[in-house]
Design an enzyme around this catalytic site. Structure first.
Site, short mmCIF file in Angstrom:
data_model
loop_
_atom_site.label_atom_id
_atom_site.label_comp_id
_atom_site.label_asym_id
_atom_site.label_seq_id
_atom_site.Cartn_x
_atom_site.Cartn_y
_atom_site.Cartn_z
N GLU A 54 0.90 -1.14 -0.07
CA GLU A 54 0.08 0.08 0.14
C GLU A 54 1.01 1.27 -0.03
O GLU A 54 1.56 1.34 0.84
CB GLU A 54 -1.05 0.08 1.27
CG GLU A 54 -1.69 1.29 1.52
CD GLU A 54 -2.72 1.30 2.65
OE1 GLU A 54 -3.03 2.40 2.96
OE2 GLU A 54 -2.82 0.18 3.40
N LYS A 145 -11.28 -1.75 6.63
CA LYS A 145 -9.91 -1.36 7.39
C LYS A 145 -10.40 -1.04 8.77
O LYS A 145 -11.24 0.04 8.89
CB LYS A 145 -9.31 -0.32 6.47
CG LYS A 145 -7.99 0.38 7.46
CD LYS A 145 -7.29 1.50 6.43
CE LYS A 145 -6.27 2.05 7.27
NZ LYS A 145 -5.66 3.05 6.63
#
Length: 225
Positions: A54, A145
């Protein structure tokens, strides 16, 4: 059942971001001072056995870093999955996807990003902290998340898993590499790590090798167990 939108993930191809995260179980989150450093670190992670990385919009020139790393492969020759985190606006979402991002991640509920993801059939892991926010993200896309994860601790994820058994849950924020086993044991699919990853190639490879599921264990792409 409506509270288990990701039960079908076990049927997905192994290249889908959710399946890759479930297998990798550690998601490096790179917040670098410039794009060149982000590219360097992402390349090192791919060489160490990581496949999904990420990058974040907080890195100056992040879109260029995504465009440079998205065509790369991991150490096994599989296409890299470069995601973009801290995506909170329509413009960021569109730019990330245009640059080749394999998935988007927001730190909190971001309906405008969700709209772009739906329109472009992109993978979006929406952030949340309260059970309501996390459940809404899961109902929308099967994943959430949990941020900032360290506030609730592994026990919070364990409670979420009890009521969202089929969800892809990625806790991120304030988690050190040595703490990853506790979060996985609590039911995290993968754990976002923003700091503390070693730079030595052998030690870095050991982090991903240690987190990988046992080869003889049944694989649950949704629960990471």
């Amino acid at each position: 059942m409506p509270d288990r939108p990701s039960d079908h993930l076990t049927d997905r191809l192994p290249d889908h971001p959710y399946a890759v995260l479930a297998a990798q179980r550690v998601l490096p989150v790179l917040r670098e001072a410039d794009a060149a450093e982000a590219v360097r670190r992402a390349t090192a992670l791919l060489a160490a056995g990581c496949r999904a990385v990420e990058l974040t919009t907080s890195t100056p020139g992040w879109a260029g870093a995504v465009a440079r790393t998205a065509p790369l492969s991991d150490v096994h020759g599989r296409p890299a999955l470069i995601g973009v985190g801290t995506v909170t606006t329509t413009a960021q979402a569109q730019t990330a996807l245009d640059a080749g991002a394999a998935f988007l991640i927001s730190p909190y509920p971001a309906p405008e990003v969700r709209a772009v993801a739906v329109r472009r059939a992109a993978v979006f892991i929406e952030g949340g902290f309260t059970p309501g926010e996390i459940a809404a993200a899961v109902r929308a896309a099967g994943a959430a998340k949990v941020f900032p994860a360290h506030v609730g601790g592994p026990g919070f994820v364990r409670s979420l898993r009890a009521v969202l058994p089929g969800a892809v849950i990625v806790p991120t924020g304030g988690i050190r590499p040595a703490e990853v086993p506790d979060w996985l044991a609590a039911g995290a699919t993968a754990v976002g790590i923003g700091g503390g990853l070693p730079t030595d190639p052998d030690r870095l490879a050991a982090v991903f090798a240690a987190a990988a599921p046992p080869c003889d264990a049944p694989h649950d792409a949704a629960g990471g167990r």
